[in-house]
Design an enzyme around this catalytic site. Structure first.
Site, PDB file in Angstrom:
ATOM      1  N   GLY A 193       0.691  -1.144   0.144  1.00 36.37           N
ATOM      2  CA  GLY A 193      -0.146  -0.022   0.044  1.00 36.37           C
ATOM      3  C   GLY A 193       0.739   1.316   0.011  1.00 36.37           C
ATOM      4  O   GLY A 193       2.078   1.365   0.238  1.00 36.37           O
TER       5      GLY A 193
ATOM      6  N   GLY B  31      -0.157  -4.754   0.674  1.00 32.47           N
ATOM      7  CA  GLY B  31      -1.144  -4.898  -0.434  1.00 32.47           C
ATOM      8  C   GLY B  31      -1.326  -5.551  -1.660  1.00 32.47           C
ATOM      9  O   GLY B  31      -2.234  -5.724  -2.468  1.00 32.47           O
TER      10      GLY B  31
ATOM     11  N   GLU C 230       5.463  -6.199   7.518  1.00 31.82           N
ATOM     12  CA  GLU C 230       4.690  -5.222   8.364  1.00 31.82           C
ATOM     13  C   GLU C 230       5.340  -5.199   9.698  1.00 31.82           C
ATOM     14  O   GLU C 230       5.238  -3.710  10.045  1.00 31.82           O
ATOM     15  CB  GLU C 230       3.145  -5.055   8.347  1.00 31.82           C
ATOM     16  CG  GLU C 230       2.633  -4.928   7.034  1.00 31.82           C
ATOM     17  CD  GLU C 230       2.541  -6.181   5.967  1.00 31.82           C
ATOM     18  OE1 GLU C 230       2.871  -7.215   6.297  1.00 31.82           O
ATOM     19  OE2 GLU C 230       1.935  -6.057   5.100  1.00 31.82           O
TER      20      GLU C 230
ATOM     21  N   ASP D 292      -1.807  -7.496   7.314  1.00 32.67           N
ATOM     22  CA  ASP D 292      -3.483  -7.063   6.959  1.00 32.67           C
ATOM     23  C   ASP D 292      -3.830  -7.619   5.772  1.00 32.67           C
ATOM     24  O   ASP D 292      -3.414  -8.910   5.473  1.00 32.67           O
ATOM     25  CB  ASP D 292      -3.529  -5.539   7.328  1.00 32.67           C
ATOM     26  CG  ASP D 292      -2.880  -4.612   6.250  1.00 32.67           C
ATOM     27  OD1 ASP D 292      -1.893  -5.350   5.471  1.00 32.67           O
ATOM     28  OD2 ASP D 292      -3.468  -3.607   5.959  1.00 32.67           O
TER      29      ASP D 292
HETATM   30  C1  QUE Z   1       7.905  -3.061   5.148  1.00 38.39           C
HETATM   31  C2  QUE Z   1       6.631  -2.764   4.423  1.00 38.39           C
HETATM   32  C3  QUE Z   1       6.300  -1.890   3.363  1.00 38.39           C
HETATM   33  C4  QUE Z   1       7.508  -1.482   2.733  1.00 38.39           C
HETATM   34  C5  QUE Z   1       8.770  -1.505   3.447  1.00 38.39           C
HETATM   35  C6  QUE Z   1       8.934  -2.327   4.742  1.00 38.39           C
HETATM   36  C7  QUE Z   1       5.325  -1.980   2.808  1.00 38.39           C
HETATM   37  C8  QUE Z   1       5.057  -1.107   1.498  1.00 38.39           C
HETATM   38  C9  QUE Z   1       6.335  -0.451   1.196  1.00 38.39           C
HETATM   39  C10 QUE Z   1       6.527   0.593  -0.012  1.00 38.39           C
HETATM   40  C11 QUE Z   1       7.137   0.198  -0.967  1.00 38.39           C
HETATM   41  C12 QUE Z   1       7.422   0.953  -2.195  1.00 38.39           C
HETATM   42  C13 QUE Z   1       6.504   1.991  -2.276  1.00 38.39           C
HETATM   43  C14 QUE Z   1       5.590   2.605  -1.211  1.00 38.39           C
HETATM   44  C15 QUE Z   1       5.627   1.632   0.105  1.00 38.39           C
HETATM   45  O1  QUE Z   1       7.492  -0.758   1.735  1.00 38.39           O
HETATM   46  O2  QUE Z   1       4.284  -2.261   3.197  1.00 38.39           O
HETATM   47  O3  QUE Z   1       4.820   3.502  -1.462  1.00 38.39           O
HETATM   48  O4  QUE Z   1       6.716   3.124  -3.356  1.00 38.39           O
HETATM   49  O5  QUE Z   1       4.031  -0.850   1.114  1.00 38.39           O
HETATM   50  O6  QUE Z   1      10.164  -2.488   5.388  1.00 38.39           O
HETATM   51  O7  QUE Z   1       5.535  -3.391   5.097  1.00 38.39           O
END
Ligand code: QUE
Length: 336
Positions: A67, A116, A139, A147
């Protein structure tokens, strides 16, 4: 094809195609993408020309990294709870829509698939992983919890594999993901374009012809030990059992647990145990309630800061030590 920037949709032969299209952000899901995807699926449910739906990610680095947690953190910091609530309620409704969709959905997972991204694929009846796929529910590393229905599906993985994956955030290869249950088919990247064309022409029956021999499960030698360690009732006991194992996988798991938010480990273990007895809908509802409780905790904003915004990977958790988490505080999060 009709398109806006971030979600490209169109019909090809017998299938509707959905492309998550933010390759520079690893196709991370934004609220507009969730809304566009939901709208398209609702339309196609009624469209007699659409027999199945294909979900893909743009580029070869990621299917979908999760997400848009940066936007969620910003909303949390500025006090925009309405955005946070809309994001999670609409995301989880999309997860349920995919799980209950009247036509088969097929996710083609090539590259990173986390959080997500797993939510818009794992609930589909067909999930094709390539040799470049990497699956994780990481997460706890950002002070959140697995989730998107993970409290429903992780407890249904073999033995305690789901507890292990949800607490440690360990990444799995495409082949291992089929063994664990994230994916259903294993097809090399080089054949994906042909698979998509065959699906458009002939429907889901072609999947079997693209399903290649699966390499052995790399965790097979550790399955019994994983079950033994992660069957414990408390985070402290899981750590004690891992510490008694003399194996590389166990020291990697310990390292991951030591880096994660201590509070997140506690609420994740509790959520996974409770999810055993819930339906997917009940689990998603419980997860929604838990988003409010956990995002109010300082570890979420700090975790996203450390892992995604500043990328210093040095979060300052509160409390900092697993032993200092008060079980009564964690229990109270599940009462709201
Ligand atoms: C743990 C996570 C997430 C993460 C890094 C973590 C996660 C997530 C993102 C993410 C990656 C690239 C994106 C962004 C979010 O990184 O859930 O907007 O461009 O979505 O160590 O749980």
């Amino acid at each position: 094809m009709t398109s806006d920037d971030s979600l490209v949709t169109g019909r090809e032969g017998r299938v509707g195609r959905i492309l998550l299209n933010r390759p520079k952000a690893l196709n991370a899901l934004t609220l507009p993408m969730i809304r566009a995807c939901t709208r398209m699926l609702r339309d196609w449910a009624e469209d007699p020309h659409v027999h199945a739906v294909l979900i893909e990610g743009a580029g070869d680095r990621a299917f979908c990294a999760g997400g848009d947690i940066r936007a969620l953190r910003d909303a949390r910091v500025s006090g925009d709870q309405a955005f946070v609530d809309s994001f999670f309620s609409e995301e989880y409704a999309l997860n349920l829509l995919i799980a209950t969709y009247p036509k088969p959905c097929i996710a083609l997972i090539d590259g990173l698939c986390m959080g997500g991204g797993i939510g818009v694929s794992v609930h589909a009846p067909y999930r094709v992983a390539t040799e470049h796929a990497a699956f994780a529910m990481p997460e706890t590393a950002i002070g959140f919890f697995p989730d998107i229905g993970a409290t429903f599906f992780l407890p249904r993985f073999p033995g305690e594999l789901g507890t292990y994956l949800g607490l440690t955030g360990t990444r799995m290869t495409g082949a291992d993901a089929v063994h664990a249950g994230f994916a259903t088919h294993f097809t090399p990247r080089a054949r994906l374009a042909d698979l998509a064309a065959a699906l458009a022409r002939d429907g889901v029956a072609v999947l079997a012809a693209f399903d290649e021999t699966l390499p052995a499960f790399s965790l097979a030698p550790h399955r019994a030990a994983i079950d033994r360690c992660f069957a414990a009732d408390t985070v402290a006991e899981i750590i004690a059992r891992l510490s008694a194992e003399d194996a590389g996988w166990a020291s990697s798991a310990l390292k991951a647990l030591r880096a994660a938010s201590p509070s997140a480990l506690h609420w994740t273990l509790l959520a996974l145990r409770r999810g055993r007895d819930l339906s997917l809908k009940q689990a998603l509802d419980a997860e929604f309630a838990l988003t409010r409780a956990t995002m109010a905790h300082p570890d979420f904003t700090e975790g996203v800061r450390a892992m995604v915004v500043d990328k210093d990977r040095s979060p300052r958790w509160q409390p900092a030590r697993i032993e200092d988490v008060d079980p009564a505080v964690i229990d109270a999060l599940f009462m709201s």
